[in-house]
Design a protein around this motif. Structure first.
Motif, PDB file in Angstrom:
ATOM      1  N   LYS B  37       0.863  -1.188   0.000  1.00 25.37           N
ATOM      2  CA  LYS B  37       0.000   0.000   0.000  1.00 25.37           C
ATOM      3  C   LYS B  37       0.897   1.236   0.000  1.00 25.37           C
ATOM      4  CE  LYS B  37      -3.896  -0.053   2.468  1.00 25.37           C
ATOM      5  NZ  LYS B  37      -4.762  -0.075   3.693  1.00 25.37           N
ATOM      6  N   ASP B  39       2.255   4.605   1.477  1.00 23.05           N
ATOM      7  CA  ASP B  39       2.567   4.825   2.888  1.00 23.05           C
ATOM      8  C   ASP B  39       3.314   6.146   3.053  1.00 23.05           C
ATOM      9  OD1 ASP B  39       2.927   3.031   5.584  1.00 23.05           O
ATOM     10  OD2 ASP B  39       4.605   4.402   5.280  1.00 23.05           O
ATOM     11  N   THR B  55      -1.287   4.722   5.898  1.00 24.20           N
ATOM     12  CA  THR B  55      -1.250   3.970   4.658  1.00 24.20           C
ATOM     13  C   THR B  55      -2.437   4.418   3.820  1.00 24.20           C
ATOM     14  OG1 THR B  55      -2.531   2.171   5.621  1.00 24.20           O
ATOM     15  CG2 THR B  55      -0.141   1.968   5.691  1.00 24.20           C
TER      16      THR B  55
END
Lengths: 71, 71
Positions: B37, B39, B55
């Motif tokens: 993801k 971040d 995130t």
């Protein structure tokens, strides 16, 4: 944990909303009556509870805008 | 605290660097071997220590890009 005072000075935008009603938001937030900073964070629907997040200075937000614009 | 496994899959951009060498970075990170993801987080210079962060899913990042582009 020490009580943290905060005031959401401006709701800038909503990135997402989950089933429990929490929203990931970009806001301008003043922490402990200090000068407001940009703030990316999860909030409960009524903004009484908050999740972890990051604060961003003007310069960091400008940099992030450039990075995203060039992705 | 349970050990968190992470792997920085891609260094996307640096928002700022402080005097101690910590950098605020946008990365693509896989947590506990899950799908990576986006971040946004502070990291020590050698990326062995991390600060709090958020995130972001693809959709949240796209939304953030739109919000910033229109500010």
């Amino acid at each position: 944990m020490a009580k943290i005072e905060f005031e959401i000075m401006e709701h800038i935008g909503i990135l997402s909303k989950n089933e429990a009603g929490w929203q990931k938001e970009l806001n301008l937030v003043s922490w402990n009556k200090r000068q407001p900073k940009f703030d990316l964070r999860d909030w409960s629907e009524d903004h009484t509870k908050m999740g972890k997040g990051v604060t961003l200075t003007n310069e960091e937000l400008a940099q992030l805008k450039d990075i995203l614009a060039n992705m």
